[in-house]
Write an enzyme that holds these catalytic residues in place. Structure first.
Site, PDB file in Angstrom:
ATOM      1  N   SER A 110       0.849  -1.202   0.000  1.00 41.79           N
ATOM      2  CA  SER A 110       0.000   0.000   0.000  1.00 41.79           C
ATOM      3  C   SER A 110       0.878   1.243   0.000  1.00 41.79           C
ATOM      4  O   SER A 110       1.960   1.259   0.615  1.00 41.79           O
ATOM      5  CB  SER A 110      -0.863  -0.007   1.260  1.00 41.79           C
ATOM      6  OG  SER A 110      -1.389   1.278   1.495  1.00 41.79           O
ATOM      7  N   TYR A 168      -0.568  -0.177  10.294  1.00 37.43           N
ATOM      8  CA  TYR A 168      -0.748  -0.681   8.921  1.00 37.43           C
ATOM      9  C   TYR A 168       0.397  -0.179   8.036  1.00 37.43           C
ATOM     10  O   TYR A 168       1.011  -0.949   7.289  1.00 37.43           O
ATOM     11  CB  TYR A 168      -2.105  -0.220   8.383  1.00 37.43           C
ATOM     12  CG  TYR A 168      -2.411  -0.656   6.970  1.00 37.43           C
ATOM     13  CD1 TYR A 168      -2.772  -1.964   6.689  1.00 37.43           C
ATOM     14  CD2 TYR A 168      -2.357   0.259   5.905  1.00 37.43           C
ATOM     15  CE1 TYR A 168      -3.068  -2.367   5.384  1.00 37.43           C
ATOM     16  CE2 TYR A 168      -2.659  -0.133   4.604  1.00 37.43           C
ATOM     17  CZ  TYR A 168      -3.015  -1.441   4.344  1.00 37.43           C
ATOM     18  OH  TYR A 168      -3.302  -1.843   3.052  1.00 37.43           O
TER      19      TYR A 168
HETATM   20  N1  LIG Z   1      -8.547  -2.315  -1.119  1.00 38.59           N
HETATM   21  C1  LIG Z   1      -7.661  -1.372  -1.139  1.00 38.59           C
HETATM   22  O1  LIG Z   1      -8.004  -0.200  -1.408  1.00 38.59           O
HETATM   23  C2  LIG Z   1      -6.213  -1.658  -0.850  1.00 38.59           C
HETATM   24  C3  LIG Z   1      -5.285  -0.634  -1.024  1.00 38.59           C
HETATM   25  C4  LIG Z   1      -3.923  -0.899  -0.798  1.00 38.59           C
HETATM   26  C5  LIG Z   1      -3.544  -2.165  -0.399  1.00 38.59           C
HETATM   27  N2  LIG Z   1      -4.466  -3.166  -0.225  1.00 38.59           N
HETATM   28  C6  LIG Z   1      -3.996  -4.478   0.184  1.00 38.59           C
HETATM   29  O2  LIG Z   1      -4.594  -5.458  -0.658  1.00 38.59           O
HETATM   30  C7  LIG Z   1      -4.656  -6.701   0.037  1.00 38.59           C
HETATM   31  C8  LIG Z   1      -6.054  -7.279  -0.103  1.00 38.59           C
HETATM   32  O3  LIG Z   1      -6.952  -6.392   0.540  1.00 38.59           O
HETATM   33  P1  LIG Z   1      -8.501  -6.248   0.129  1.00 38.59           P
HETATM   34  O4  LIG Z   1      -8.740  -4.817  -0.024  1.00 38.59           O
HETATM   35  O5  LIG Z   1      -8.830  -7.205  -0.936  1.00 38.59           O
HETATM   36  O6  LIG Z   1      -9.145  -6.665   1.541  1.00 38.59           O
HETATM   37  P2  LIG Z   1     -10.329  -7.629   1.955  1.00 38.59           P
HETATM   38  O7  LIG Z   1     -11.430  -7.601   0.963  1.00 38.59           O
HETATM   39  O8  LIG Z   1     -10.610  -7.336   3.366  1.00 38.59           O
HETATM   40  O9  LIG Z   1      -9.650  -9.076   1.834  1.00 38.59           O
HETATM   41  C9  LIG Z   1      -8.620  -9.455   2.719  1.00 38.59           C
HETATM   42  C10 LIG Z   1      -8.319 -10.930   2.516  1.00 38.59           C
HETATM   43  O10 LIG Z   1      -7.290 -11.298   3.477  1.00 38.59           O
HETATM   44  C11 LIG Z   1      -7.722 -12.446   4.169  1.00 38.59           C
HETATM   45  N3  LIG Z   1      -7.245 -12.507   5.539  1.00 38.59           N
HETATM   46  C12 LIG Z   1      -7.307 -11.534   6.479  1.00 38.59           C
HETATM   47  N4  LIG Z   1      -6.877 -12.013   7.666  1.00 38.59           N
HETATM   48  C13 LIG Z   1      -6.528 -13.303   7.455  1.00 38.59           C
HETATM   49  C14 LIG Z   1      -6.043 -14.333   8.302  1.00 38.59           C
HETATM   50  N5  LIG Z   1      -5.829 -14.138   9.607  1.00 38.59           N
HETATM   51  N6  LIG Z   1      -5.796 -15.553   7.759  1.00 38.59           N
HETATM   52  C15 LIG Z   1      -6.050 -15.790   6.450  1.00 38.59           C
HETATM   53  N7  LIG Z   1      -6.511 -14.852   5.603  1.00 38.59           N
HETATM   54  C16 LIG Z   1      -6.758 -13.630   6.109  1.00 38.59           C
HETATM   55  C17 LIG Z   1      -9.261 -12.355   4.158  1.00 38.59           C
HETATM   56  O11 LIG Z   1      -9.816 -13.648   4.305  1.00 38.59           O
HETATM   57  P3  LIG Z   1     -10.609 -14.184   5.595  1.00 38.59           P
HETATM   58  O12 LIG Z   1     -11.193 -13.021   6.324  1.00 38.59           O
HETATM   59  O13 LIG Z   1     -11.611 -15.105   4.972  1.00 38.59           O
HETATM   60  O14 LIG Z   1      -9.577 -14.922   6.380  1.00 38.59           O
HETATM   61  C18 LIG Z   1      -9.535 -11.800   2.772  1.00 38.59           C
HETATM   62  O15 LIG Z   1      -9.583 -12.857   1.840  1.00 38.59           O
HETATM   63  C19 LIG Z   1      -4.252  -6.408   1.477  1.00 38.59           C
HETATM   64  O16 LIG Z   1      -2.908  -6.782   1.688  1.00 38.59           O
HETATM   65  C20 LIG Z   1      -4.396  -4.900   1.576  1.00 38.59           C
HETATM   66  O17 LIG Z   1      -3.556  -4.359   2.570  1.00 38.59           O
HETATM   67  C21 LIG Z   1      -5.795  -2.928  -0.450  1.00 38.59           C
END
Ligand SMILES: NC(=O)c1ccc[n+]([C@@H]2O[C@H](COP(=O)([O-])OP(=O)(O)OC[C@H]3O[C@@H](n4cnc5c(N)ncnc54)[C@H](OP(=O)(O)O)[C@@H]3O)[C@@H](O)[C@H]2O)c1
Length: 247
Positions: free
Chosen positions: A145, A158
């Site tokens: 990020s 974070y």
């Molecule tokens: N969306 C954005 O705007 C954005 C921006 C910059 C970076 N990111 C990064 O992109 C990545 C994906 O984020 P997202 O936005 O797609 O978030 P999200 O929709 O909340 O998805 C997060 C994923 O991580 C998994 N996860 C979380 N805790 C876990 C655990 N303890 N064990 C196993 N799996 C776990 C969740 O699965 P379960 O809950 O089913 O375990 C879910 O599949 C992250 O690294 C985030 O920091 C996102």
């Protein structure tokens, strides 16, 4: 959608139950890879499996809490036994953690965040490197990020976790530079997911790009013909950076 062929390649995707990980897993499977999908939420994994099957692909579902570091070790052993190699590792799972001034944050939420955003990825590197070495073109992509360099107020843990992840990935890229393994980072920018909605509840999600759009750019980074290593792909500007410039 990309026309890349990833036929017969084995791809491990963490955080595959929703959001960017779900979309990436589906896109990799569509390109022909067998996807090993990791997350805690069985329902999300099963939905992914249904979609992948509909597309004519295949997946192995791994319901696992990534804070179970021994579970990651067992996953490595199982992959070794079943496939003898790993071609693609997408370290995508992440949590946003507390939105508060640093002085108001307890040690437990800090430790919980670091366990998923940093230590689980370190453990994945330790456990999957021997398998990626068995591939003719092992590829690793970690999802980071812009907050890592912005060090924005009220999301300090974070930001620190993503800075640590970026440094880990770049160090691993240096260590593997003389092998066929390529290690890179992907910064999606604001994407329409549950995590984004939780951190920015006032934002209209329809103004944001979708996980499928971001996944389209992650898939080529997983292909054998992707030669760059130690780089950061910035989705918003569609640029590949050698290192992250200060925000
Ligand atoms: N969306 C954005 O705007 C954005 C921006 C910059 C970076 N990111 C990064 O992109 C990545 C994906 O984020 P997202 O936005 O797609 O978030 P999200 O929709 O909340 O998805 C997060 C994923 O991580 C998994 N996860 C979380 N805790 C876990 C655990 N303890 N064990 C196993 N799996 C776990 C969740 O699965 P379960 O809950 O089913 O375990 C879910 O599949 C992250 O690294 C985030 O920091 C996102």
């Amino acid at each position: 959608m990309t026309n890349l062929s990833l036929a017969s390649r084995i791809a491990l995707v963490t955080g595959a139950s929703r959001g960017i990980g779900y979309a990436t897993a589906r896109a990799l499977a569509k390109a022909g890879a067998h996807v090993v999908a990791v997350a805690r939420t069985q329902g999300g994994l099963e939905e992914l499996d249904d979609e992948i099957r509909k597309d004519g692909g295949s997946a192995t579902l791994v319901p696992l809490n990534l804070s179970d570091f021994d579970g990651i070790t067992r996953l490595g052993a199982a992959l070794h036994e079943r496939h003898g190699k790993l071609d693609i590792l997408v370290g995508n799972a992440g949590v946003a953690g507390p939105s508060s001034p640093l002085g108001h944050i307890e040690l437990k939420p800090w430790n919980d965040l670091m366990a998923i955003n940093v230590t689980a990825n370190f453990q994945l590197i330790r456990c999957m490197e021997p398998l990626l070495k068995k591939s003719d073109a092992g590829r690793a992509v970690f999802v980071t990020s812009a907050t890592a360099s912005k060090a924005s107020a009220y999301v300090g843990p974070y930001a620190a976790s993503k800075a640590a992840l970026e440094t880990l990935a770049r160090a691993w890229a240096h260590e593997t530079a003389n092998t066929p393994i390529r290690v890179n980072l992907f910064d999606p920018g604001p994407i329409r997911t549950r995590m984004r909605a939780t951190v920015f509840p006032g934002e209209d999600p329809l103004t944001l790009d979708t996980p499928d759009q971001a996944a389209e750019f992650i898939v080529p980074m997983c292909a054998p013909d992707w030669t760059e290593t130690g780089k950061l792909y910035h989705y918003k500007t569609r640029t590949l950076l050698s290192f992250r410039a200060p925000a």
